[in-house]
Design an enzyme around this catalytic site. Structure first.
Site, mmCIF file in Angstrom:
data_model
loop_
_atom_site.group_PDB
_atom_site.id
_atom_site.type_symbol
_atom_site.label_atom_id
_atom_site.label_comp_id
_atom_site.label_asym_id
_atom_site.label_seq_id
_atom_site.Cartn_x
_atom_site.Cartn_y
_atom_site.Cartn_z
ATOM 1 N N ASP A 4 -8.335 3.686 1.497
ATOM 2 C CA ASP A 4 -7.348 4.041 2.511
ATOM 3 C C ASP A 4 -8.067 4.552 3.762
ATOM 4 O O ASP A 4 -8.749 5.576 3.706
ATOM 5 C CB ASP A 4 -6.437 5.131 1.926
ATOM 6 C CG ASP A 4 -5.242 5.386 2.808
ATOM 7 O OD1 ASP A 4 -5.256 4.941 3.987
ATOM 8 O OD2 ASP A 4 -4.297 6.031 2.333
ATOM 9 N N CYS B 53 0.866 -1.182 0.000
ATOM 10 C CA CYS B 53 0.000 0.000 0.000
ATOM 11 C C CYS B 53 0.903 1.232 0.000
ATOM 12 O O CYS B 53 2.088 1.125 -0.355
ATOM 13 C CB CYS B 53 -0.975 -0.013 1.174
ATOM 14 S SG CYS B 53 -0.219 0.066 2.808
ATOM 15 N N ARG C 23 -3.260 -0.544 5.558
ATOM 16 C CA ARG C 23 -3.888 -1.632 4.794
ATOM 17 C C ARG C 23 -2.978 -2.845 4.604
ATOM 18 O O ARG C 23 -3.383 -3.981 4.891
ATOM 19 C CB ARG C 23 -4.338 -1.115 3.407
ATOM 20 C CG ARG C 23 -5.467 -0.113 3.486
ATOM 21 C CD ARG C 23 -5.636 0.632 2.178
ATOM 22 N NE ARG C 23 -4.498 1.504 1.898
ATOM 23 C CZ ARG C 23 -4.330 2.199 0.787
ATOM 24 N NH1 ARG C 23 -5.219 2.098 -0.191
ATOM 25 N NH2 ARG C 23 -3.281 2.984 0.636
HETATM 26 P P1 4NP Z 1 -1.738 2.890 4.095
HETATM 27 O O1 4NP Z 1 -2.353 4.270 4.678
HETATM 28 O O2 4NP Z 1 -1.236 3.206 2.708
HETATM 29 O O3 4NP Z 1 -2.913 1.980 4.087
HETATM 30 O O4 4NP Z 1 -0.636 2.493 5.055
HETATM 31 C C1 4NP Z 1 -1.618 5.444 4.733
HETATM 32 C C2 4NP Z 1 -0.742 5.658 5.768
HETATM 33 C C3 4NP Z 1 -0.046 6.842 5.857
HETATM 34 C C4 4NP Z 1 -0.207 7.807 4.891
HETATM 35 C C5 4NP Z 1 -1.074 7.594 3.840
HETATM 36 C C6 4NP Z 1 -1.778 6.407 3.769
HETATM 37 N N1 4NP Z 1 0.499 9.007 4.992
HETATM 38 O O5 4NP Z 1 0.272 9.922 4.145
HETATM 39 O O6 4NP Z 1 1.328 9.190 5.895
#
Ligand code: 4NP
Length: 144
Positions: A117, A7, A13
């Site tokens: 997300d 991800c 995720r």
């Molecule tokens: P992930 O969610 O891609 O599901 O781990 C996110 C975690 C952090 C960030 C964006 C999405 N971020 O911008 O820090």
């Protein structure tokens, strides 16, 4: 079989997909290896988001020992399948592929849909867990 879940941050995720799939792999006595990575480097070395840790813990799965890592192009040769959570992840990962064979390893985790997300919406962690859990069950049926 070696499967990498990908991800953006590798804290919400893909750690859930990693932990849930690893749990089911053990339950089913499969010899699959599961790991996860992110396309962004902000959280490298960090444990998963507390909300992902909690939603998994409440359902009997401990993901607290995971640490975020950045997707490395070397992963194309070390994994058989690279499952990405959304279309931006797909673009970002495929852009690092060096051959058609490497590109072909990359597919959306949900095949034709995205895993939303949950980072900016705490209410999304339970539905995201359930979505990932049901897809993991299906993948085991399809590939085991
Ligand atoms: P992930 O969610 O891609 O599901 O781990 C996110 C975690 C952090 C960030 C964006 C999405 N971020 O911008 O820090």
């Amino acid at each position: 079989m070696k499967i990498l879940m990908v991800c953006l941050g590798n804290i919400c995720r893909s750690p859930l997909a990693h932990g849930i799939m690893e749990f089911m792999v053990k339950e089913n006595g499969l010899d699959w290896e599961i790991d996860s990575a992110g396309t962004g480097d902000w959280h490298v070395g960090h444990a998963p988001d507390k909300r992902s840790v909690q939603v998994a813990k409440d359902r009997g799965i401990d993901i607290s020992g995971q640490r975020a890592q950045l997707f490395d192009p070397a992963f194309f040769s070390s994994y058989d399948r690279i499952l990405v959570m959304d279309r931006q992840n797909y673009k970002d990962v495929v852009s690092m592929a060096a051959s058609q064979e490497e590109k072909d390893k990359v597919t959306l985790f949900l095949d034709n849909d995205i895993v939303p997300d949950p980072y900016y919406d705490s209410n999304m962690f339970i539905p995201v867990f359930e979505l990932i859990e049901s897809r993991c069950k299906q993948l085991i049926k399809d590939w085991a």
